[in-house]
Design a protein around this motif. Structure first.
Motif, PDB file in Angstrom:
ATOM      1  N   PHE A 422       0.825  -1.209   0.000  1.00 45.71           N
ATOM      2  CA  PHE A 422       0.000   0.000   0.000  1.00 45.71           C
ATOM      3  C   PHE A 422       0.859   1.258   0.000  1.00 45.71           C
ATOM      4  CE2 PHE A 422      -3.581  -2.431   2.413  1.00 45.71           C
ATOM      5  CZ  PHE A 422      -3.862  -3.145   1.257  1.00 45.71           C
ATOM      6  N   ASP A 423       1.939   1.250   0.762  1.00 48.65           N
ATOM      7  CA  ASP A 423       2.838   2.406   0.794  1.00 48.65           C
ATOM      8  C   ASP A 423       3.421   2.685  -0.587  1.00 48.65           C
ATOM      9  OD1 ASP A 423       2.513   3.046   3.442  1.00 48.65           O
ATOM     10  OD2 ASP A 423       4.294   1.988   4.138  1.00 48.65           O
ATOM     11  N   LEU A 424       3.810   1.624  -1.290  1.00 48.38           N
ATOM     12  CA  LEU A 424       4.424   1.794  -2.606  1.00 48.38           C
ATOM     13  C   LEU A 424       3.420   2.276  -3.652  1.00 48.38           C
ATOM     14  CD1 LEU A 424       6.736  -1.349  -2.775  1.00 48.38           C
ATOM     15  CD2 LEU A 424       7.474   1.019  -2.716  1.00 48.38           C
ATOM     16  N   VAL A 425       2.286   1.603  -3.749  1.00 51.93           N
ATOM     17  CA  VAL A 425       1.337   1.950  -4.813  1.00 51.93           C
ATOM     18  C   VAL A 425       0.698   3.314  -4.565  1.00 51.93           C
ATOM     19  CG1 VAL A 425       0.889  -0.468  -5.343  1.00 51.93           C
ATOM     20  CG2 VAL A 425      -0.637   0.742  -3.779  1.00 51.93           C
ATOM     21  N   SER A 426       0.596   3.736  -3.299  1.00 55.81           N
ATOM     22  CA  SER A 426      -0.013   5.034  -2.996  1.00 55.81           C
ATOM     23  C   SER A 426       0.761   6.175  -3.633  1.00 55.81           C
ATOM     24  CB  SER A 426      -0.096   5.243  -1.480  1.00 55.81           C
ATOM     25  OG  SER A 426      -1.038   4.373  -0.899  1.00 55.81           O
ATOM     26  N   ILE A 427       2.089   6.049  -3.658  1.00 62.23           N
ATOM     27  CA  ILE A 427       2.905   7.109  -4.261  1.00 62.23           C
ATOM     28  C   ILE A 427       2.524   7.304  -5.723  1.00 62.23           C
ATOM     29  CG2 ILE A 427       5.260   7.746  -4.916  1.00 62.23           C
ATOM     30  CD1 ILE A 427       6.213   6.181  -2.428  1.00 62.23           C
ATOM     31  N   SER A 428       2.390   6.200  -6.464  1.00 57.13           N
ATOM     32  CA  SER A 428       2.041   6.287  -7.882  1.00 57.13           C
ATOM     33  C   SER A 428       0.606   6.751  -8.085  1.00 57.13           C
ATOM     34  CB  SER A 428       2.258   4.934  -8.560  1.00 57.13           C
ATOM     35  OG  SER A 428       3.628   4.618  -8.606  1.00 57.13           O
ATOM     36  N   VAL A 429      -0.322   6.228  -7.291  1.00 53.27           N
ATOM     37  CA  VAL A 429      -1.725   6.594  -7.468  1.00 53.27           C
ATOM     38  C   VAL A 429      -1.919   8.099  -7.245  1.00 53.27           C
ATOM     39  CG1 VAL A 429      -4.058   6.331  -6.546  1.00 53.27           C
ATOM     40  CG2 VAL A 429      -2.628   4.317  -6.917  1.00 53.27           C
ATOM     41  N   GLU A 430      -1.337   8.627  -6.181  1.00 55.62           N
ATOM     42  CA  GLU A 430      -1.465  10.063  -5.914  1.00 55.62           C
ATOM     43  C   GLU A 430      -0.853  10.887  -7.042  1.00 55.62           C
ATOM     44  OE1 GLU A 430       0.111  10.953  -2.055  1.00 55.62           O
ATOM     45  OE2 GLU A 430      -1.211   9.529  -1.032  1.00 55.62           O
ATOM     46  N   ASN A 431       0.305  10.467  -7.511  1.00 58.21           N
ATOM     47  CA  ASN A 431       0.974  11.184  -8.593  1.00 58.21           C
ATOM     48  C   ASN A 431       0.175  11.097  -9.891  1.00 58.21           C
ATOM     49  OD1 ASN A 431       3.104  10.901 -11.048  1.00 58.21           O
ATOM     50  ND2 ASN A 431       3.863  12.357  -9.506  1.00 58.21           N
ATOM     51  N   TYR A 432      -0.355   9.928 -10.193  1.00 63.59           N
ATOM     52  CA  TYR A 432      -1.095   9.742 -11.438  1.00 63.59           C
ATOM     53  C   TYR A 432      -2.404  10.533 -11.438  1.00 63.59           C
ATOM     54  CZ  TYR A 432       1.976   5.957 -13.103  1.00 63.59           C
ATOM     55  OH  TYR A 432       3.031   5.220 -13.553  1.00 63.59           O
ATOM     56  N   TYR A 463      -8.572  -1.027  -0.682  1.00 64.33           N
ATOM     57  CA  TYR A 463      -7.798   0.068  -0.097  1.00 64.33           C
ATOM     58  C   TYR A 463      -7.819   1.301  -1.009  1.00 64.33           C
ATOM     59  CZ  TYR A 463      -3.593   2.723   1.127  1.00 64.33           C
ATOM     60  OH  TYR A 463      -2.727   3.729   1.448  1.00 64.33           O
ATOM     61  N   LEU A 464      -7.574   1.107  -2.297  1.00 65.42           N
ATOM     62  CA  LEU A 464      -7.515   2.239  -3.227  1.00 65.42           C
ATOM     63  C   LEU A 464      -8.871   2.893  -3.425  1.00 65.42           C
ATOM     64  CD1 LEU A 464      -5.048   0.840  -5.921  1.00 65.42           C
ATOM     65  CD2 LEU A 464      -4.566   2.371  -4.001  1.00 65.42           C
ATOM     66  N   LYS A 465      -9.918   2.104  -3.465  1.00 67.70           N
ATOM     67  CA  LYS A 465     -11.266   2.676  -3.598  1.00 67.70           C
ATOM     68  C   LYS A 465     -11.617   3.521  -2.379  1.00 67.70           C
ATOM     69  CE  LYS A 465     -13.276  -1.071  -6.407  1.00 67.70           C
ATOM     70  NZ  LYS A 465     -14.217  -2.217  -6.369  1.00 67.70           N
ATOM     71  N   ASN A 466     -11.322   3.001  -1.186  1.00 67.05           N
ATOM     72  CA  ASN A 466     -11.675   3.705   0.039  1.00 67.05           C
ATOM     73  C   ASN A 466     -10.865   4.984   0.225  1.00 67.05           C
ATOM     74  OD1 ASN A 466     -13.598   1.824   0.750  1.00 67.05           O
ATOM     75  ND2 ASN A 466     -12.236   0.648   2.064  1.00 67.05           N
ATOM     76  N   LYS A 467      -9.569   4.914  -0.056  1.00 71.72           N
ATOM     77  CA  LYS A 467      -8.709   6.060   0.218  1.00 71.72           C
ATOM     78  C   LYS A 467      -8.759   7.114  -0.873  1.00 71.72           C
ATOM     79  CE  LYS A 467      -4.079   7.466   1.610  1.00 71.72           C
ATOM     80  NZ  LYS A 467      -2.703   7.044   1.965  1.00 71.72           N
ATOM     81  N   TYR A 468      -8.762   6.687  -2.140  1.00 69.96           N
ATOM     82  CA  TYR A 468      -8.628   7.637  -3.243  1.00 69.96           C
ATOM     83  C   TYR A 468      -9.876   7.782  -4.107  1.00 69.96           C
ATOM     84  CZ  TYR A 468      -3.696   7.215  -2.044  1.00 69.96           C
ATOM     85  OH  TYR A 468      -2.497   7.214  -1.371  1.00 69.96           O
ATOM     86  N   LYS A 469     -10.900   6.954  -3.847  1.00 71.03           N
ATOM     87  CA  LYS A 469     -12.133   6.983  -4.645  1.00 71.03           C
ATOM     88  C   LYS A 469     -11.843   6.800  -6.138  1.00 71.03           C
ATOM     89  CE  LYS A 469     -14.542   8.021  -0.941  1.00 71.03           C
ATOM     90  NZ  LYS A 469     -13.479   7.852   0.068  1.00 71.03           N
ATOM     91  N   VAL A 470     -10.776   6.096  -6.435  1.00 66.88           N
ATOM     92  CA  VAL A 470     -10.346   5.917  -7.813  1.00 66.88           C
ATOM     93  C   VAL A 470     -11.070   4.725  -8.438  1.00 66.88           C
ATOM     94  CG1 VAL A 470      -8.418   4.363  -7.248  1.00 66.88           C
ATOM     95  CG2 VAL A 470      -8.256   5.862  -9.245  1.00 66.88           C
TER      96      VAL A 470
END
Length: 484
Positions: A422-432, A463-470
């Protein structure tokens, strides 16, 4: 090993093995909780279920058990202890169910029922604090025996080191430390010192048959009564209305007044109450900073903006009554909009183009190809996690099935593995998201593409849906070859 220890202790207490053991979600501490189900038909004295608590901190366990024994002797609302392992790392305690005051707040909001339960909680708190004071052995306290000047100063420094200094704001260090000292002396001189719960929040108040019960008071010590009331009434996620805070504080003071010999000086009590609110709010920010900023736990990072809003509400409407100019200046800075925005995760909108493609796969079949113009993304190897597929009970199940999920959560390093993912993918998701990228691929592989990789893919999507609504598209690429 932990499951086996639970089975062994349970059999020692009840004479037979439990029917089922279910791991409960872990909170902010390192303690592990399990709900253990029995079979009442085998033993009429047996409860339908109990809670097994496993904690490597032996002294913390001993303190909790000793405090519990003292409170139980006074018929205070704490759990019964059914059994303790010889090494004091595991104990079985009464199961109050899954409904906490925090849970009711979330589902019912600020209803009349919830208000009534807050009253019951404060009434029971007063009894625990005052009656328990003469019974508990304060020599067993984990940190300090008393929430006096040094302990209060420790909380302020906790806030300074783990939150304030992280922000890099300019301030007069010596003046701030001097003002910390002044505030610590002011609050350390409380005339109403009894047992202090230390972490009295709605999550630690269980509701069963409309009665309240308390858990997790092992951090208790001798201290000002006001601190626990402050912790409950000013809990950020509770977001209690101002009228509730005021009326519930008056109710609590009346409950205390009925239990102590000398009549409460309400004005002095309320003035110190404000100071304890401030200390508690700063202690929470320190804890969120330590767990979120230093240990990189996402749930605590998400709590920082809420905690800052709560602190702002307090500082705008309350005066402590002592001069702390540098401290007040810093509080104004950290409750400003610039600080809060640092901790708000970027979130997708309906117009955000990013779609995260998450795949589970079998290494026997090869890594999924990326058909987008990006040409690839993350590939995580799950084969270092203990494989449930090698056990007959799980062979025909998948990472979508609860028994497999329980196994991975309870008996493997999967939780630690996914936290790192989660720590790793979060960096890319936020940037993207911020750069309007349209595609990110994340792949999880294991031997058969059926258990570990499937579970990892599902949890990452959640995790990604809940945190970033992506937007997330999840595919289990080896589904047609699953063992059935």
């Amino acid at each position: 090993m932990i499951i086996e220890k639970i089975e062994s202790l349970y059999k020692e207490v009840y004479g037979h093995l439990p029917k089922r053991i279910e791991k409960l979600p872990q909170s902010g501490s390192d303690r592990l909780y399990f709900r253990v189900y029995g079979d009442k038909s085998l033993n009429e004295q047996q409860k339908e279920s109990c809670i097994a608590t496993y904690n490597y901190n032996e002294q913390e366990n001993r303190t909790f058990l000793a405090f519990t024994q003292s409170f139980r002797s006074l018929d205070l609302p704490v759990p019964e202890i059914y059994g303790v392992s010889p090494d004091y790392l595991l104990y079985l305690q009464e199961d109050f169910g899954s409904t906490s005051l925090a849970g009711l707040l979330e589902t019912e909001g600020h209803s009349d029922r919830v208000y009534s339960l807050f009253q019951k909680s404060l009434s029971a708190l007063a009894g625990l604090q005052i009656k328990g004071h003469d019974k508990v052995d304060y020599r067993l306290c984990l940190t300090s025996t008393e929430f006096g000047k040094q302990a209060i100063l420790s909380d302020l420094l906790y806030f300074k080191y783990y939150f304030l200094d992280f922000l890099g704001l300019p301030y007069n260090k010596q003046q701030l430390l001097d003002e910390f000292d002044v505030l610590s002396v002011f609050l350390g001189q409380s005339r109403y010192k009894y047992f202090m719960f230390r972490d009295f929040q709605s999550r630690n108040i269980m509701i069963k048959d409309e009665a309240v019960y308390f858990i997790d008071y092992q951090g208790g010590m001798n201290g000002g009564l006001q601190y626990d009331a402050a912790a409950l009434l000013w809990q950020a996620k509770a977001n209690l209305p101002k009228k509730w805070k005021e009326s519930l504080l008056d109710y609590y003071i009346d409950e205390v007044d009925a239990l102590i010999a000398n009549k409460v000086d309400k004005n002095a009590f309320k003035n110190q109450f404000k100071g304890f609110v401030l200390i508690r709010l700063l202690q929470v920010l320190g804890a969120y900073g330590f767990r979120g900023l230093f240990q990189r736990k996402a749930a605590f990072l998400a709590g920082i903006p809420i905690a800052l809003d709560n602190l702002k509400k307090f500082t705008q409407n309350n005066m402590i009554g002592i001069e702390l100019p540098e401290f007040e200046r810093i509080l104004g800075l950290i409750t400003g909009p610039e600080t809060k925005t640092k901790f708000i995760a970027v979130q997708a909108t309906p117009d955000t183009p990013l779609v995260v493609e998450i795949n589970s796969f079998s290494y026997k079949k090869g890594i999924p190809k990326d058909s987008s113009s990006n040409g690839g993304g993350f590939v995580f190897d799950c084969r270092g996690i203990l494989n449930p597929g090698r056990q007959e009970a799980f062979k025909k199940l998948t990472g979508l099935d609860k028994p497999v999920q329980d196994f991975l959560q309870q008996r493997t390093a999967m939780n630690e593995y996914l936290n790192s993912v989660f720590d790793l993918v979060s960096i890319s998701v936020e940037n993207y998201i911020s750069r309007d990228f349209a595609h990110l691929q994340i792949n999880f592989g294991c031997t058969g593409g059926q258990h570990r990789s499937v579970y990892s893919a599902e949890q990452t999507a959640r995790y990604l849906k809940n945190k970033y609504k992506v937007k997330v598209v999840i595919t289990h690429t080896n589904k047609d070859n699953w063992v059935r």
